[in-house]
Design a protein around this motif. Structure first.
Motif, PDB file in Angstrom:
ATOM      1  N   TYR B  80     -26.811 -12.249   4.371  1.00 24.09           N
ATOM      2  CA  TYR B  80     -26.611 -10.901   3.569  1.00 24.09           C
ATOM      3  C   TYR B  80     -26.078  -9.730   4.464  1.00 24.09           C
ATOM      4  CZ  TYR B  80     -27.466 -14.868   0.098  1.00 24.09           C
ATOM      5  OH  TYR B  80     -27.345 -15.533  -0.077  1.00 24.09           O
ATOM      6  N   VAL B  81     -26.882  -8.913   5.359  1.00 21.48           N
ATOM      7  CA  VAL B  81     -26.323  -8.272   6.058  1.00 21.48           C
ATOM      8  C   VAL B  81     -25.618  -8.359   6.465  1.00 21.48           C
ATOM      9  CG1 VAL B  81     -27.076  -6.468   7.816  1.00 21.48           C
ATOM     10  CG2 VAL B  81     -28.785  -7.288   6.566  1.00 21.48           C
ATOM     11  N   GLU B  82     -24.561  -9.656   7.028  1.00 15.00           N
ATOM     12  CA  GLU B  82     -23.765  -9.405   8.029  1.00 15.00           C
ATOM     13  C   GLU B  82     -22.280  -9.275   6.982  1.00 15.00           C
ATOM     14  OE1 GLU B  82     -20.506 -10.725  10.097  1.00 15.00           O
ATOM     15  OE2 GLU B  82     -21.225 -12.740   8.402  1.00 15.00           O
ATOM     16  N   MET B  83     -22.604 -10.539   5.655  1.00 10.08           N
ATOM     17  CA  MET B  83     -21.834 -10.477   4.636  1.00 10.08           C
ATOM     18  C   MET B  83     -21.405  -9.014   4.646  1.00 10.08           C
ATOM     19  SD  MET B  83     -22.227 -13.932   2.165  1.00 10.08           S
ATOM     20  CE  MET B  83     -21.634 -12.708   0.962  1.00 10.08           C
ATOM     21  N   TYR B  84     -22.242  -8.743   3.957  1.00  5.95           N
ATOM     22  CA  TYR B  84     -21.375  -6.902   3.721  1.00  5.95           C
ATOM     23  C   TYR B  84     -21.464  -5.876   3.993  1.00  5.95           C
ATOM     24  CZ  TYR B  84     -24.151  -8.768  -1.577  1.00  5.95           C
ATOM     25  OH  TYR B  84     -24.113  -9.275  -2.293  1.00  5.95           O
ATOM     26  N   ALA B  85     -22.122  -6.268   6.477  1.00  7.39           N
ATOM     27  CA  ALA B  85     -21.223  -5.215   6.733  1.00  7.39           C
ATOM     28  C   ALA B  85     -19.678  -5.313   6.807  1.00  7.39           C
ATOM     29  CB  ALA B  85     -22.328  -5.492   7.589  1.00  7.39           C
ATOM     30  N   ASN B  86     -19.689  -6.826   6.634  1.00  4.92           N
ATOM     31  CA  ASN B  86     -18.905  -7.253   7.099  1.00  4.92           C
ATOM     32  C   ASN B  86     -17.371  -6.687   6.835  1.00  4.92           C
ATOM     33  OD1 ASN B  86     -16.540  -9.773   7.298  1.00  4.92           O
ATOM     34  ND2 ASN B  86     -16.471  -8.675   9.396  1.00  4.92           N
ATOM     35  N   GLU B  87     -17.605  -7.140   5.176  1.00  2.00           N
ATOM     36  CA  GLU B  87     -16.628  -6.046   4.039  1.00  2.00           C
ATOM     37  C   GLU B  87     -15.731  -4.736   4.560  1.00  2.00           C
ATOM     38  OE1 GLU B  87     -18.481  -6.633   0.295  1.00  2.00           O
ATOM     39  OE2 GLU B  87     -18.165  -8.558   0.419  1.00  2.00           O
ATOM     40  N   LYS B  88     -17.212  -3.858   5.155  1.00  2.10           N
ATOM     41  CA  LYS B  88     -16.533  -2.904   5.555  1.00  2.10           C
ATOM     42  C   LYS B  88     -16.564  -2.184   6.794  1.00  2.10           C
ATOM     43  CE  LYS B  88     -18.222  -1.034   1.168  1.00  2.10           C
ATOM     44  NZ  LYS B  88     -17.609  -0.816   0.181  1.00  2.10           N
ATOM     45  N   ASN B  89     -15.935  -3.464   7.209  1.00  2.00           N
ATOM     46  CA  ASN B  89     -16.171  -3.563   9.003  1.00  2.00           C
ATOM     47  C   ASN B  89     -16.665  -3.590   9.845  1.00  2.00           C
ATOM     48  OD1 ASN B  89     -13.572  -4.629   9.984  1.00  2.00           O
ATOM     49  ND2 ASN B  89     -12.682  -2.132   9.514  1.00  2.00           N
ATOM     50  N   TYR B  90     -17.896  -3.600   9.540  1.00  2.00           N
ATOM     51  CA  TYR B  90     -18.859  -3.431  10.582  1.00  2.00           C
ATOM     52  C   TYR B  90     -19.608  -4.774  11.243  1.00  2.00           C
ATOM     53  CZ  TYR B  90     -18.772   1.892   9.382  1.00  2.00           C
ATOM     54  OH  TYR B  90     -18.737   3.597   9.189  1.00  2.00           O
ATOM     55  N   LYS B  91     -19.769  -4.624  12.245  1.00  2.00           N
ATOM     56  CA  LYS B  91     -19.975  -5.588  13.085  1.00  2.00           C
ATOM     57  C   LYS B  91     -22.130  -5.542  13.870  1.00  2.00           C
ATOM     58  CE  LYS B  91     -17.351  -4.779  14.554  1.00  2.00           C
ATOM     59  NZ  LYS B  91     -16.227  -3.452  14.855  1.00  2.00           N
ATOM     60  N   ILE B  92     -22.719  -6.804  13.004  1.00  2.00           N
ATOM     61  CA  ILE B  92     -24.386  -6.817  13.480  1.00  2.00           C
ATOM     62  C   ILE B  92     -24.420  -7.380  14.935  1.00  2.00           C
ATOM     63  CG2 ILE B  92     -26.444  -7.391  12.393  1.00  2.00           C
ATOM     64  CD1 ILE B  92     -25.054  -5.634  10.616  1.00  2.00           C
ATOM     65  N   LEU B  93     -25.271  -6.525  15.937  1.00  2.00           N
ATOM     66  CA  LEU B  93     -25.739  -6.885  16.907  1.00  2.00           C
ATOM     67  C   LEU B  93     -27.460  -7.545  16.473  1.00  2.00           C
ATOM     68  CD1 LEU B  93     -24.998  -4.567  19.502  1.00  2.00           C
ATOM     69  CD2 LEU B  93     -24.500  -6.978  20.026  1.00  2.00           C
ATOM     70  N   ILE B  94     -27.648  -8.745  16.688  1.00  2.00           N
ATOM     71  CA  ILE B  94     -28.367  -9.335  16.376  1.00  2.00           C
ATOM     72  C   ILE B  94     -30.227  -9.002  17.744  1.00  2.00           C
ATOM     73  CG2 ILE B  94     -30.643 -11.455  15.643  1.00  2.00           C
ATOM     74  CD1 ILE B  94     -29.464 -10.296  13.421  1.00  2.00           C
ATOM     75  N   CYS B  95     -31.452  -8.791  17.744  1.00  2.00           N
ATOM     76  CA  CYS B  95     -32.313  -8.186  18.328  1.00  2.00           C
ATOM     77  C   CYS B  95     -33.791  -9.296  17.537  1.00  2.00           C
ATOM     78  CB  CYS B  95     -32.076  -6.526  18.768  1.00  2.00           C
ATOM     79  SG  CYS B  95     -31.202  -5.995  19.220  1.00  2.00           S
ATOM     80  N   ASN B  96     -34.221 -10.040  18.501  1.00  2.00           N
ATOM     81  CA  ASN B  96     -35.192 -10.234  18.343  1.00  2.00           C
ATOM     82  C   ASN B  96     -36.338  -9.770  18.903  1.00  2.00           C
ATOM     83  OD1 ASN B  96     -34.683 -12.898  16.254  1.00  2.00           O
ATOM     84  ND2 ASN B  96     -33.737 -13.619  18.514  1.00  2.00           N
ATOM     85  N   SER B  97     -37.293  -9.479  18.314  1.00  2.00           N
ATOM     86  CA  SER B  97     -38.591  -8.459  18.679  1.00  2.00           C
ATOM     87  C   SER B  97     -39.583  -9.665  19.324  1.00  2.00           C
ATOM     88  CB  SER B  97     -39.084  -6.940  18.312  1.00  2.00           C
ATOM     89  OG  SER B  97     -39.830  -7.944  17.636  1.00  2.00           O
ATOM     90  N   LEU B  98     -40.047 -10.197  18.707  1.00  2.00           N
ATOM     91  CA  LEU B  98     -41.008 -11.418  18.937  1.00  2.00           C
ATOM     92  C   LEU B  98     -42.165 -10.812  18.456  1.00  2.00           C
ATOM     93  CD1 LEU B  98     -39.855 -13.490  21.808  1.00  2.00           C
ATOM     94  CD2 LEU B  98     -38.974 -13.905  20.026  1.00  2.00           C
ATOM     95  N   ASP B  99     -41.933  -9.600  17.650  1.00  2.00           N
ATOM     96  CA  ASP B  99     -42.599  -8.840  17.041  1.00  2.00           C
ATOM     97  C   ASP B  99     -44.063  -8.118  18.656  1.00  2.00           C
ATOM     98  OD1 ASP B  99     -43.507  -8.116  14.615  1.00  2.00           O
ATOM     99  OD2 ASP B  99     -43.850 -10.090  14.280  1.00  2.00           O
ATOM    100  N   GLN B 100     -42.975  -7.954  20.152  1.00  2.00           N
ATOM    101  CA  GLN B 100     -44.142  -7.124  20.666  1.00  2.00           C
ATOM    102  C   GLN B 100     -43.637  -6.220  21.096  1.00  2.00           C
ATOM    103  OE1 GLN B 100     -42.265  -9.895  23.851  1.00  2.00           O
ATOM    104  NE2 GLN B 100     -43.407 -11.319  23.041  1.00  2.00           N
ATOM    105  N   PRO B 101     -44.740  -5.201  21.544  1.00  2.00           N
ATOM    106  CA  PRO B 101     -44.275  -4.085  21.216  1.00  2.00           C
ATOM    107  C   PRO B 101     -43.113  -3.048  22.320  1.00  2.00           C
ATOM    108  CG  PRO B 101     -46.655  -3.593  20.783  1.00  2.00           C
ATOM    109  CD  PRO B 101     -45.449  -4.928  20.795  1.00  2.00           C
TER     110      PRO B 101
END
Lengths: 329, 329
Positions: B80-101
């Motif tokens: 849903y973040v990607e869907m709404y961001a895309n409407e405003k012409n923004y792209k999403i870079l995904i990062c998985n922290s795997l809960d590691q500081p």
């Protein structure tokens, strides 16, 4: 924000020297390097990767177009692609095509404008022609576009064969396959090919019912079963489903309608993604596609292309699948 | 690849004119615009967004750091973040922290170097101090970092209250809450606060057992139940779980051990994500967090910050939750 000149001034060295430290190029004395690094830390300087990307024509960004990042198969694939890409310092831009050709085309265009280094293409609603003008590396998942673009796929034919032979070995005499959309030339269609051939080889009656790719949800498959399959279901004693979600929907429909699984009806799914692994009632019999391995190969293939390590060869990769025996057969 | 000069030459106009067409700035005659657009189409020209980003200091890229993009809650939120961001012409870079500081810190740094326009922070293992030097917009999900950074959260307190009051109304006299990690000051902890207060208010015996955030998998919660809860389970007649995966694991453990749900033990989960909605046996009683609404608000908050629409106000958003009645209460 501090720039490279500020850092040079603070460290008492030239801009060229700071640039050498940043790019790890040319000889730099240990002391000088230390001074520059300290100045960068003190000033909270972070090199502007966009400027460097422009200079090097490399962004270290990969686009990944999927039908739906929330589908358990793609969600798992994205995780592993990101994990392996990150080890090589690449980042992943996620795009959801929602299986709409216009969205897919718009994303291809957008990624090209943003000068991503390459694209991992997992959504397939466009014709092959749409890719002809693309001038940067693309790797596809489960689809052959042309011999210019490598693909990564699971062994779909073997998967279809494993599932069908399993049902036949257990004594099924009348089989149904609920396939994905067969109109586009996708590698997943080979599951249906193998299904048909195995049935012919063993003289087993079979039928194929085609699903759409517009919708991979439980509700869609639930309706498909009610509208297209329910009346004829007693005709079959085994069903090979092209994914685990339709297999689960079919299991529920059968048990709710007094058809005993696996005694009267045997069901084999496809995928073995996180949903299937978490589901305990029933544990589905299914074909496992190893997303971990797929993610690693998709990442390394596109990165090798970008870094020109395989200039003259296009490496397609076919990953093995296996049967997971559950309670539905 | 064609550049702006090639386009200008083909169209027989100046580079400035092409630039005006691209940026929709200044007066351009209809005929001229048409000529330029045709030349761009013929030459398959796509404006170099990286160069434009550098010039404008805007990349139209948002970083999104999550614990695990394959977890059904985050996978849905990302969509849903990607869907709404895309409407405003923004792209999403995904990062998985795997809960590691360390991974979380490395991603924060990497995103800063890549000049993303802003970060949506959904992984919370770092101390608040780590954010002090960040010089660009951040919005957090479910955590208050400081009054410089807006947050978006579901009403965790209300969620805890709804779940607990529901169990008490149904007659439970001895309640357990399986919480998330309570050591970091996360907004999700308010579920536990509301649980305790509701129990006190109604004079109901209660206990809390803390889960870790290192691992959100079914296997982890299954082991947690076997090692930390199983022996004492008969003491309780109701359990409020901090997520649906632990609720499902608890349901399976109880029924396998002859404890009838909901007759002897009532269970309420939390999330109502795609896994829960697809799961039919049992349909869990749970608290629904609307990912669609959360995704929209996270996108619009960060984009408003980037585009300076809310210069003087930091808007925190608290989204409503509701109880979904299933078969486990």
């Amino acid at each position: 924000m501090a720039n490279i000149k500020d850092v040079a001034e603070r460290a008492g060295v030239s801009v060229t020297t700071v640039s050498r430290v940043l790019n790890n190029r040319g000889y730099i004395g240990k002391e000088t390097r230390k001074k520059v690094e300290e100045a960068m830390a003190e000033m909270n300087y972070s090199p502007n990767q966009i400027a460097r990307a422009l200079q090097k024509s490399q962004s270290y960004i990969l686009g990944m177009i999927v039908p739906d990042s929330n589908h358990p198969f793609f969600s798992e694939l994205i995780k592993y692609v990101e994990m392996y890409a990150n080890e090589k310092n690449y980042k992943i831009l996620i795009c959801n095509s929602l299986d709409q050709p216009e969205k897919e085309a718009r994303y291809l265009n957008m990624l090209s404008e943003n000068r991503v280094d390459g694209i991992i293409m997992c959504s397939h609603t466009l014709d092959v022609d749409a890719y002809k003008q693309v001038s940067f590396p693309i790797v596809t998942f489960d689809r052959i576009i042309s011999n210019q673009f490598p693909y990564v796929a699971c062994d779909n034919f073997r998967g279809g064969e494993l599932a069908t032979e399993h049902l036949i070995e257990l004594g099924c005499k009348s089989l149904l396959h609920i396939s994905g959309p067969l109109k586009l030339d996708l590698l997943a269609n080979r599951r249906a090919d193998a299904f048909k051939l195995s049935c012919m080889k063993h003289n087993v009656h079979y039928e194929v019912i085609e699903g759409s790719n517009d919708n991979l949800t439980f509700e869609y498959f639930n309706n498909l079963i009610k509208n297209k399959i329910s009346e004829n279901l007693p005709k079959y004693d085994g069903v090979f489903c092209s994914n685990d979600i339709v297999a689960y929907a079919l299991y529920l429909f059968a048990t709710e309608n007094g058809i005993k699984v696996p005694e009267q009806l045997k069901i084999v799914g496809y995928d073995y993604h996180s949903f299937t692994r978490m589901l305990q009632t029933p544990k589905l019999t299914t074909i496992s596609q190893p997303t971990n391995r797929l993610g690693k190969v998709l990442s390394s293939t596109i990165i090798n292309m970008i870094e020109n390590k395989d200039k003259d060869t296009i490496n397609n990769t076919v990953v093995d699948v296996k049967l997971i025996k559950g309670q539905t057969t």
